[in-house]
Design an enzyme around this catalytic site. Structure first.
Site: not given
Ligand code: FES
Length: 129
Positions: A37, A39, A63, A107
Protein backbone atom coordinates in the site's frame (compact mmCIF):
# COMPACT_ATOMS: atom_id res chain seq x y z
CA UNK A 1 -14.79 -11.32 11.62
CA UNK A 2 -16.29 -9.62 8.58
CA UNK A 3 -13.85 -8.22 6.00
CA UNK A 4 -14.56 -4.66 7.03
CA UNK A 5 -15.29 -5.07 10.74
CA UNK A 6 -12.90 -3.63 13.33
CA UNK A 7 -12.70 -4.77 16.94
CA UNK A 8 -13.31 -2.27 19.72
CA UNK A 9 -9.64 -2.53 20.62
CA UNK A 10 -8.55 -1.51 17.11
CA UNK A 11 -10.91 1.48 17.21
CA UNK A 12 -9.67 2.46 20.66
CA UNK A 13 -5.99 2.41 19.62
CA UNK A 14 -6.77 4.19 16.37
CA UNK A 15 -8.61 7.00 18.14
CA UNK A 16 -6.22 7.23 21.04
CA UNK A 17 -2.85 5.86 19.97
CA UNK A 18 -0.15 5.38 22.61
CA UNK A 19 3.51 6.34 22.33
CA UNK A 20 3.24 8.45 19.20
CA UNK A 21 6.31 10.47 18.28
CA UNK A 22 10.02 10.06 18.03
CA UNK A 23 12.61 9.52 20.78
CA UNK A 24 15.46 12.02 20.67
CA UNK A 25 18.85 10.35 20.30
CA UNK A 26 17.36 6.87 20.17
CA UNK A 27 19.44 3.75 20.80
CA UNK A 28 17.94 2.20 17.69
CA UNK A 29 15.54 3.08 14.91
CA UNK A 30 13.78 1.20 12.18
CA UNK A 31 11.80 2.46 9.21
CA UNK A 32 9.81 0.10 7.06
CA UNK A 33 7.39 0.50 4.20
CA UNK A 34 4.53 -1.71 3.20
CA UNK A 35 4.99 -2.60 -0.47
CA UNK A 36 1.30 -3.47 -0.77
CA UNK A 37 0.00 0.00 0.00
CA UNK A 38 3.03 2.31 0.26
CA UNK A 39 2.45 3.16 3.93
CA UNK A 40 5.47 3.82 6.13
CA UNK A 41 6.35 3.45 9.79
CA UNK A 42 9.27 4.55 11.91
CA UNK A 43 10.01 3.15 15.38
CA UNK A 44 12.58 4.56 17.78
CA UNK A 45 13.70 2.76 20.93
CA UNK A 46 15.60 3.32 24.15
CA UNK A 47 17.26 0.29 25.72
CA UNK A 48 18.00 0.06 29.44
CA UNK A 49 21.34 -1.10 30.84
CA UNK A 50 19.92 -4.54 31.54
CA UNK A 51 18.84 -4.95 27.92
CA UNK A 52 15.14 -4.16 28.15
CA UNK A 53 13.03 -1.88 26.01
CA UNK A 54 12.71 1.15 28.22
CA UNK A 55 10.86 3.35 25.76
CA UNK A 56 9.37 2.98 22.28
CA UNK A 57 7.76 5.57 20.07
CA UNK A 58 6.34 5.37 16.59
CA UNK A 59 5.38 7.54 13.68
CA UNK A 60 3.09 6.06 11.11
CA UNK A 61 2.16 7.44 7.75
CA UNK A 62 -0.50 4.88 7.18
CA UNK A 63 -3.99 3.58 7.61
CA UNK A 64 -5.98 3.16 10.81
CA UNK A 65 -4.96 -0.48 11.22
CA UNK A 66 -1.29 0.46 10.89
CA UNK A 67 -1.74 3.11 13.59
CA UNK A 68 -3.58 0.69 15.89
CA UNK A 69 -0.98 -2.06 15.42
CA UNK A 70 1.90 0.36 16.05
CA UNK A 71 0.23 1.67 19.16
CA UNK A 72 -0.44 -1.76 20.63
CA UNK A 73 2.99 -3.16 19.86
CA UNK A 74 4.62 -0.35 21.82
CA UNK A 75 2.52 -1.37 24.81
CA UNK A 76 3.22 -5.07 24.32
CA UNK A 77 6.98 -4.61 23.98
CA UNK A 78 7.76 -2.03 26.67
CA UNK A 79 9.71 -3.65 29.49
CA UNK A 80 10.51 -6.81 27.51
CA UNK A 81 14.06 -7.98 26.85
CA UNK A 82 15.25 -7.52 23.27
CA UNK A 83 15.11 -11.29 22.73
CA UNK A 84 11.49 -11.40 23.90
CA UNK A 85 10.53 -8.41 21.75
CA UNK A 86 12.12 -9.99 18.68
CA UNK A 87 9.76 -12.93 19.14
CA UNK A 88 6.61 -10.79 18.82
CA UNK A 89 5.06 -11.80 15.53
CA UNK A 90 2.66 -10.02 13.23
CA UNK A 91 0.03 -12.51 14.33
CA UNK A 92 0.64 -11.73 18.02
CA UNK A 93 -0.06 -8.08 17.24
CA UNK A 94 -3.28 -8.87 15.40
CA UNK A 95 -4.36 -11.29 18.16
CA UNK A 96 -3.72 -8.67 20.84
CA UNK A 97 -6.05 -6.33 18.92
CA UNK A 98 -8.73 -9.05 18.98
CA UNK A 99 -8.21 -9.64 15.27
CA UNK A 100 -8.03 -7.49 12.18
CA UNK A 101 -10.31 -7.70 9.16
CA UNK A 102 -8.71 -10.18 6.72
CA UNK A 103 -8.04 -7.51 4.10
CA UNK A 104 -6.18 -5.52 6.74
CA UNK A 105 -3.95 -8.30 8.05
CA UNK A 106 -1.01 -7.03 5.97
CA UNK A 107 -1.13 -3.80 7.97
CA UNK A 108 0.10 -5.64 11.06
CA UNK A 109 3.36 -6.40 9.23
CA UNK A 110 4.60 -2.85 9.59
CA UNK A 111 4.50 -2.71 13.38
CA UNK A 112 6.36 -5.95 14.02
CA UNK A 113 8.84 -5.33 11.19
CA UNK A 114 9.61 -1.77 12.31
CA UNK A 115 10.15 -2.84 15.92
CA UNK A 116 12.41 -5.70 14.86
CA UNK A 117 14.35 -3.35 12.55
CA UNK A 118 14.88 -0.87 15.41
CA UNK A 119 16.18 -3.65 17.68
CA UNK A 120 18.50 -4.94 14.97
CA UNK A 121 19.75 -1.39 14.42
CA UNK A 122 20.52 -1.14 18.15
CA UNK A 123 22.36 -4.48 18.11
CA UNK A 124 24.46 -3.55 15.10
CA UNK A 125 25.32 -0.14 16.62
CA UNK A 126 26.45 -1.97 19.75
CA UNK A 127 28.60 -4.34 17.74
CA UNK A 128 30.26 -1.43 15.98
CA UNK A 129 30.84 0.15 19.43
FE1 FES B 1 -1.22 0.31 4.37
FE2 FES B 1 -2.75 -0.61 6.19
S1 FES B 1 -3.36 -0.07 4.18
S2 FES B 1 -0.64 -0.37 6.28
Amino acid sequence: MKPTQYSEKVKEHFKNPKNVGEIENPDGEGTVGNPLCGDMMKMTIKVSKDGRLEDIKFKTYGCGSAIATSSIITEMAKGLTLEEALKITRKDVADELEGLPPIKMHCSNLAADALHAAIKDYLSRKERG
